[in-house]
Write a protein that holds these residues in place. Structure first.
Motif, PDB file in Angstrom:
ATOM      1  N   VAL A 169      79.601  35.415  -5.707  1.00 43.23           N
ATOM      2  CA  VAL A 169      80.799  36.130  -6.140  1.00 43.23           C
ATOM      3  C   VAL A 169      80.710  37.612  -5.798  1.00 43.23           C
ATOM      4  N   SER A 170      79.476  38.136  -5.685  1.00 43.77           N
ATOM      5  CA  SER A 170      79.290  39.534  -5.283  1.00 43.77           C
ATOM      6  C   SER A 170      78.968  39.575  -3.792  1.00 43.77           C
ATOM      7  N   SER A 171      79.912  39.131  -3.014  1.00 42.39           N
ATOM      8  CA  SER A 171      79.704  39.001  -1.575  1.00 42.39           C
ATOM      9  C   SER A 171      79.481  40.353  -0.905  1.00 42.39           C
ATOM     10  N   GLU A 172      78.550  40.369   0.030  1.00 40.01           N
ATOM     11  CA  GLU A 172      78.327  41.561   0.844  1.00 40.01           C
ATOM     12  C   GLU A 172      79.009  41.433   2.201  1.00 40.01           C
ATOM     13  N   ASN A 173      79.673  40.309   2.423  1.00 42.23           N
ATOM     14  CA  ASN A 173      80.394  40.095   3.679  1.00 42.23           C
ATOM     15  C   ASN A 173      81.778  40.728   3.578  1.00 42.23           C
ATOM     16  N   LYS A 174      81.885  41.946   4.073  1.00 46.16           N
ATOM     17  CA  LYS A 174      83.134  42.697   3.935  1.00 46.16           C
ATOM     18  C   LYS A 174      83.582  43.270   5.274  1.00 46.16           C
ATOM     19  N   SER A 175      83.373  42.493   6.329  1.00 48.18           N
ATOM     20  CA  SER A 175      83.772  42.963   7.654  1.00 48.18           C
ATOM     21  C   SER A 175      85.291  43.072   7.739  1.00 48.18           C
ATOM     22  N   LYS A 181      90.599  41.100   6.580  1.00 49.28           N
ATOM     23  CA  LYS A 181      91.979  40.971   7.056  1.00 49.28           C
ATOM     24  C   LYS A 181      92.488  39.553   6.826  1.00 49.28           C
ATOM     25  N   LEU A 182      91.638  38.562   7.085  1.00 53.90           N
ATOM     26  CA  LEU A 182      92.029  37.174   6.832  1.00 53.90           C
ATOM     27  C   LEU A 182      92.227  36.922   5.340  1.00 53.90           C
ATOM     28  N   MET A 183      91.342  37.492   4.510  1.00 54.65           N
ATOM     29  CA  MET A 183      91.407  37.262   3.068  1.00 54.65           C
ATOM     30  C   MET A 183      92.657  37.861   2.439  1.00 54.65           C
ATOM     31  N   PRO A 205      86.945  37.177  -8.091  1.00 55.76           N
ATOM     32  CA  PRO A 205      86.567  35.797  -7.740  1.00 55.76           C
ATOM     33  C   PRO A 205      87.014  35.372  -6.346  1.00 55.76           C
ATOM     34  N   LEU A 206      88.050  36.010  -5.809  1.00 54.02           N
ATOM     35  CA  LEU A 206      88.509  35.664  -4.459  1.00 54.02           C
ATOM     36  C   LEU A 206      87.603  36.231  -3.373  1.00 54.02           C
ATOM     37  N   SER A 207      86.640  37.040  -3.763  1.00 56.26           N
ATOM     38  CA  SER A 207      85.711  37.608  -2.786  1.00 56.26           C
ATOM     39  C   SER A 207      84.417  36.814  -2.694  1.00 56.26           C
ATOM     40  N   ASP A 208      84.358  35.679  -3.375  1.00 52.94           N
ATOM     41  CA  ASP A 208      83.171  34.827  -3.301  1.00 52.94           C
ATOM     42  C   ASP A 208      82.982  34.345  -1.862  1.00 52.94           C
ATOM     43  N   ASP A 209      81.731  34.261  -1.431  1.00 54.87           N
ATOM     44  CA  ASP A 209      81.449  33.854  -0.051  1.00 54.87           C
ATOM     45  C   ASP A 209      82.028  32.490   0.299  1.00 54.87           C
ATOM     46  N   TYR A 210      81.981  31.537  -0.642  1.00 55.98           N
ATOM     47  CA  TYR A 210      82.467  30.202  -0.294  1.00 55.98           C
ATOM     48  C   TYR A 210      83.960  30.223   0.027  1.00 55.98           C
ATOM     49  N   ILE A 211      84.705  31.118  -0.641  1.00 55.27           N
ATOM     50  CA  ILE A 211      86.137  31.227  -0.359  1.00 55.27           C
ATOM     51  C   ILE A 211      86.355  31.872   1.007  1.00 55.27           C
ATOM     52  N   LYS A 212      85.500  32.811   1.354  1.00 58.37           N
ATOM     53  CA  LYS A 212      85.611  33.426   2.680  1.00 58.37           C
ATOM     54  C   LYS A 212      85.312  32.407   3.782  1.00 58.37           C
ATOM     55  N   PHE A 213      84.389  31.494   3.519  1.00 55.11           N
ATOM     56  CA  PHE A 213      84.106  30.453   4.511  1.00 55.11           C
ATOM     57  C   PHE A 213      85.254  29.440   4.588  1.00 55.11           C
ATOM     58  N   ILE A 214      85.901  29.177   3.455  1.00 53.19           N
ATOM     59  CA  ILE A 214      87.105  28.339   3.499  1.00 53.19           C
ATOM     60  C   ILE A 214      88.171  29.024   4.341  1.00 53.19           C
ATOM     61  N   ARG A 215      88.318  30.333   4.130  1.00 54.12           N
ATOM     62  CA  ARG A 215      89.325  31.073   4.903  1.00 54.12           C
ATOM     63  C   ARG A 215      88.994  31.068   6.390  1.00 54.12           C
ATOM     64  N   PHE A 216      87.708  31.166   6.729  1.00 52.62           N
ATOM     65  CA  PHE A 216      87.309  31.118   8.136  1.00 52.62           C
ATOM     66  C   PHE A 216      87.683  29.773   8.749  1.00 52.62           C
ATOM     67  N   ILE A 269      93.591  32.821 -10.518  1.00 53.03           N
ATOM     68  CA  ILE A 269      93.487  33.856  -9.499  1.00 53.03           C
ATOM     69  C   ILE A 269      93.487  33.256  -8.095  1.00 53.03           C
ATOM     70  N   HIS A 270      93.298  31.928  -8.000  1.00 51.81           N
ATOM     71  CA  HIS A 270      93.241  31.256  -6.696  1.00 51.81           C
ATOM     72  C   HIS A 270      94.590  30.674  -6.277  1.00 51.81           C
ATOM     73  N   ARG A 271      95.644  30.968  -7.024  1.00 52.30           N
ATOM     74  CA  ARG A 271      96.926  30.317  -6.742  1.00 52.30           C
ATOM     75  C   ARG A 271      97.470  30.676  -5.361  1.00 52.30           C
ATOM     76  N   GLY A 272      97.276  31.928  -4.933  1.00 55.61           N
ATOM     77  CA  GLY A 272      97.731  32.319  -3.604  1.00 55.61           C
ATOM     78  C   GLY A 272      96.951  31.617  -2.511  1.00 55.61           C
ATOM     79  N   MET A 273      95.683  31.386  -2.760  1.00 60.00           N
ATOM     80  CA  MET A 273      94.831  30.645  -1.823  1.00 60.00           C
ATOM     81  C   MET A 273      95.332  29.218  -1.664  1.00 60.00           C
ATOM     82  N   ARG A 274      95.611  28.561  -2.799  1.00 64.20           N
ATOM     83  CA  ARG A 274      96.115  27.183  -2.729  1.00 64.20           C
ATOM     84  C   ARG A 274      97.467  27.131  -2.017  1.00 64.20           C
ATOM     85  N   LYS A 275      98.298  28.112  -2.276  1.00 62.33           N
ATOM     86  CA  LYS A 275      99.609  28.168  -1.622  1.00 62.33           C
ATOM     87  C   LYS A 275      99.452  28.239  -0.106  1.00 62.33           C
TER      88      LYS A 275
END
Length: 696
Positions: free
Chosen positions: A145-151, A156-158, A173-184, A210-216
Motif C-alpha cells: 500500500v506504500s508503493s514506491e513505484n511512482k513513475s 498517468k495511467l492511475m 489504497p489506490l496506490s497499492d502496487d497490486y492495483i498498479k499492476f492491474i492497471r498495467f 475507494i475502488h469504485r472508479g477502478m471497477r468502473k
C-alpha cells in the motif's frame, strides 16, 4: 483462448504472446508453458514440442522481475523445466525472455559501462512494454500500500482509476502496487485491442468504496469478468457462511481473489460479470482449484450498478428506505480522522509521569544518537530529530500534556506538541481540548471486521487508530477558531461554543418532533440508534459501504426514550454511570499482578492474565464483545503485557466488565423502542444474552 480468440491450440498457438509482469521465480510461466506443451500432446502433436519451444515459447512468452535473486533463480528454473521435463536441448543463442526491469516504469535504461548486457536487456524489455501485442497477461503481483513505484508512466495511467474519487480525503489504497499492476495489464490488453489478463491478488478492490472508479474503468474496457473470491482474510476474521473456519490460500492476512478479465475484438453490448465464492480450509480450497476451471464453476451473474459498481453480491432491497436517512456527514458540520503521532511509544503513555520523563530525556544533554536508541526514534523525510530537539527545548512543553482517547475504555496521556507529532489534526482537535464529547465512527472501507460495531464516545482528543485503522471524530460542539499556538497555550476561561449540527438537520428534526430538542438529546438519540442490533443487522449491507445514516425519529416519545438510553450508553462507555460504583466482578487471588498470557475459561467465567491470577464472573458475551476492530476485554490486558497492573487498572477492568454487560442489556432495550416492527436474528441473539445471568 480457443472459444473467445480462435486459438485452436490454446497457449500452444504460435504467435500468441504472453507476459507475466511480476514473475518472481517464474512459477506462473513454468505452469503456462507446461499447459501449452500438454496441449500439443493432447492433439497427438508431441513431436512438435521442440519446435514449439524454440519458435513459440522462447519467442512469444515474456516475463519481468525487478529483484535480482528471483531473476537468477527464475532463469535456472525455466531452463531446468525445459531441459529435464520437456527434453529440450538449448542452442547457443536460445534464451527465455525474462527481463530484469521495473514493469511500472517506461524510460530508456541508463548506459551500464560494466554491464552492457543489462543495458541491452533493459531496451528489449522496453520494447516489449511499448510494442509487443500481448494477448495474455497473468501472475500474482506484489501487494504494497506504500508503493514506491511512482513513475510518470504509471501515475498517468492511475489517474483513470482515481478520476471519480479524487475529492475523497484518502485515496492511498489506490496506490497499492497490486492495483498498479492491474492497471498495467489493463493498459497492455487495451493496447493490443483484445486479450485476457488473469491475476490472483488482494481482494479489497472488489468491494472497496475507494475502488469504485477502478471497477468502473475495468467494466468499460472488458466484456467478460470472472471473479473467484477465495476470501481467507484474518484481518476481518472471516468465517464460512455456516460459521466455520476460513483459511487463506497464502500465508498472509489479506483475503485474496482470482480475477480473469476478457476483452473481445468485437465488444459485447451487455458486459458480463460472473462471481463465485470458495470458503473453508486451505486444503479444501486447493482441492477445489485443482478440480475446477471457468467452465465447471457455478457462477453467479452480477449486475454492477453505479455509483459503486461492486464486484461482489450485494442486497440493496432496502436502498430506498436507507437513503431517506441522514448521513452523519450531513448531520455534523465538522469532523476529522484522529491524531497520528507516528511516535506513540515516545509521546503517549499510560501514566503522565512516564511521558514527562521521556520529554526530559529528549530535551536534555544526551547525544542525538543515544536519544534515538533510548527512545526508539528515527529520522524521516519530514521529521529530523536533531532539529526538533532544538526547537522543543525552547518551547514550554510542560504545558502540553492532555488526556488522550487511545483505545476504547483506554484513556492515556499525550504530549500534544505539534513538533513531535506527524498529524496533529489542528485546528479541528481544538474542539476536543475543551469541555466536549465526540461520536467516534469508522468509514466502511476502513472497517476490518465483517459486522458493524464501530461506534464509540470520546471526551478529549483521540488517536487515529482509536477503534482500529482510521477512526473519525464528530464532536457535539464547536469552539471559536484560534491558531495552534493560542489553542495549546490558552489558559483562559472556556469560550462560547455552538452545536456541531448542520442547520438543515436541525430543521428536519424540529419538523419531525414539533419541538427543538437540546444538542445533547440529539447526540444521545444518534448514539442509541447506532447501537441498535436491529439497525445494524437490517442495514448491514449499507454500513459496509460508507459512514452510517441515521433515521429521523418517528415521534417525540420514541425520541425521548432512545435519547435516554443513548445517554446511559454514553455514561457506561465513559465509566461514569452511577451503577458502576459496585460490581460483583471478582479479583480473588493476590500475586505479582503482572500481565503474561491472557486467556478466557468459559466454564469458570474467568479471564486469566497470568498462571495464577484472574478476574472472575465474566460472561462469554462480555469477553467477546467488540468495539471497532478490538475485542476490548482482551485488548486492554494485552496492551499491558509484561507490565504490573496498578490498583487503578484492576478497578478499571472490573468496571469495564460491568459496563459491557449493561451495554448488552441496554442494546436490547434500544431494540424494544427502535426495532418495533422489524425482525432481526441479531436482536434475538441479544435478547438471549440478556436472559443469561450477568454478574453485575
Amino acid at each position: 483462448m480457443k472459444e473467445k480468440f480462435g486459438k485452436e491450440k490454446g497457449l500452444a498457438e504460435e504467435g500468441l504472446k504472453l507476459l507475466d509482469p511480476a514473475a518472481g521465480t517464474l512459477t506462473f510461466i513454468i505452469r503456462a508453458l507446461g499447459r501449452a506443451l500438454l496441449e500439443l500432446q493432447d492433439y497427438h502433436l508431441g513431436g512438435m514440442i521442440p519446435l514449439n519451444i524454440k519458435n513459440h515459447i522462447l519467442a512469444d512468452f515474456y516475463a519481468f522481475e525487478i529483484q535480482v535473486v528471483p531473476y537468477i533463480i527464475g532463469h535456472l528454473r525455466v531452463a531446468m523445466s525445459l531441459e529435464k521435463v520437456w527434453d529440450y536441448e538449448f542452442d547457443k543463442d536460445d534464451r527465455f525472455q525474462f527481463y530484469l526491469t521495473n514493469t511500472l516504469e517506461m524510460k530508456e535504461p541508463e548506459q551500464e559501462l560494466l554491464l552492457q548486457q543489462l543495458t541491452e536487456e533493459g531496451r528489449e524489455a522496453m520494447y516489449v512494454k511499448e510494442k509487443e501485442p500481448i494477448l495474455v497477461v497473468l501472475g500474482n503481483p506484489p501487494y504494497s500500500v506504500s508503493s514506491e513505484n511512482k513513475s510518470e508512466f504509471i501515475e498517468k495511467l492511475m489517474a483513470d482509476y482515481k478520476r471519480d474519487v479524487k475529492k475523497e480525503r484518502n485515496i492511498q489504497p489506490l496506490s497499492d502496487d497490486y492495483i498498479k499492476f492491474i492497471r498495467f495489464a489493463h493498459w497492455k490488453i487495451s493496447q493490443t485491442g483484445k486479450g485476457i489478463f488473469g491475476y490472483i491478488t488482494n481482494n479489497s478492490y472488489l468491494s472497496g468504496i475507494i475502488h469504485r472508479g477502478m471497477r468502473k474503468e475495468l467494466l468499460s474496457t472488458f466484456d467478460e469478468i470472472y471473479i473467484l473470491n477465495l476470501h481467507g482474510s484474518s484481518r476481518i476474521g472471516e468465517k464460512t457462511p455456516d460459521g466455520g473456519k476460513d483459511e487463506n490460500v497464502f500465508d498472509i492476512q489479506q483475503g485474496v481473489a482470482i480475477a480473469i478479465y476478457v476483452k473481445l475484438e468485437k465488444p459485447l453490448k451487455d458486459k458480463k460479470v460472473r462471481y463465485a465464492d470458495v470458503w473453508g480450509l486451505r486444503d479444501a480450497k486447493y482441492k477445489y482449484l485443482r478440480k475446477n476451471d471457468v467452465t465447471s464453476t457455478d457462477w453467479l451473474e452480477l449486475e454492477p450498478k453505479e455509483p459503486q459498481y461492486f464486484f461482489v453480491p450485494k442486497d440493496f432491497a432496502l436502498q430506498e428506505e436507507y437513503d431517506k436517512f441522514w448521513k452523519v456527514t450531513e448531520i455534523f458540520k465538522e469532523w476529522s480522522s484522529g491524531i497520528m503521532t507516528s511516535r506513540d511509544p515516545f509521546v503517549v503513555g499510560s501514566a503522565k509521569e512516564d511521558v514527562i520523563q521521556r520529554l526530559k530525556l529528549f530535551t536534555g544533554s544526551m547525544p542525538d544518537e543515544a536519544i534515538k536508541k533510548k527512545l526508539i526514534l528515527k529520522d524521516t523525510k519530514t521529521w529530523k530529530l536533531s532539529e526538533v530537539r532544538q526547537k522543543v527545548k525552547n518551547k514550554d512543553w510542560a504545558e502540553k500534556f492532555y488526556s488522550y482517547c487511545y483505545r476504547p475504555f483506554d484513556t492515556r496521556w499525550i504530549c500534544y506538541e505539534p513538533l513531535l507529532i506527524d498529524r496533529d489534526r489542528l485546528p479541528f482537535m481544538k474542539n476536543l481540548l475543551k469541555d466536549n464529547f465526540s461520536l467516534v465512527l469508522k468509514r466502511s472501507r476502513y472497517i476490518k471486521t465483517t459486522q458493524f460495531h464501530h461506534v464509540y464516545i470520546a471526551t478529549t482528543i483521540g488517536d487515529m487508530n482509536f477503534m482500529g485503522d482510521r477512526s473519525f471524530f464528530f464532536p457535539l460542539c464547536l469552539y471559536p477558531d484560534k491558531t495552534k499556538i493560542e489553542l495549546l497555550e490558552e489558559k483562559a476561561a472556556k469560550p462560547d461554543r455552538t452545536p456541531n449540527f448542520t442547520p438543515e438537520f436541525l430543521q428536519a428534526i424540529k419538523e419531525a418532533l414539533g419541538t427543538d430538542p437540546t444538542p445533547e438529546e440529539i447526540f444521545y438519540y444518534i448514539y442509541a440508534v447506532l447501537y441498535s442490533p436491529t439497525y445494524r443487522k437490517r442495514y448491514e449491507e449499507f454500513l459496509k459501504i460508507d459512514f452510517p445514516r441515521v433515521p429521523l425519529p418517528q415521534d417525540y416519545e420514541k425520541f425521548k426514550n432512545l435519547s435516554a438510553l443513548g445517554k446511559e450508553l454514553v455514561e457506561l462507555h465513559l465509566l461514569k454511570h452511577p451503577s458502576l460504583s459496585e460490581t460483583k466482578i471478582g479479583f480473588p487471588v493476590s500475586g505479582s499482578n503482572t500481565v503474561e498470557k491472557v486467556s478466557y475459561d468459559e466454564e469458570t467465567r474467568r479471564v486469566y492474565f497470568n498462571k495464577e491470577q484472574y478476574f472472575s464472573g465474566i460472561l462469554k458475551a462480555v469477553w467477546e464483545y467488540q468495539i471497532g476492530g478490538y475485542q476490548v476485554m482482551a485488548k486492554y490486558l494485552k496492551d499491558r503485557k509484561k507490565r504490573e497492573l496498578s490498583l487503578e487498572e484492576i478497578e478499571h477492568y472490573r468496571r469495564m466488565a460491568k459496563a459491557i454487560a449493561r451495554t448488552i442489556e441496554v442494546q436490547v432495550e434500544v431494540d424494544e423502542v427502535f426495532g418495533k416492527g422489524y425482525c432481526s436474528e441479531q436482536s434475538q441473539r441479544f435478547r438471549f444474552l440478556r436472559a443469561q445471568p450477568l454478574l453485575l
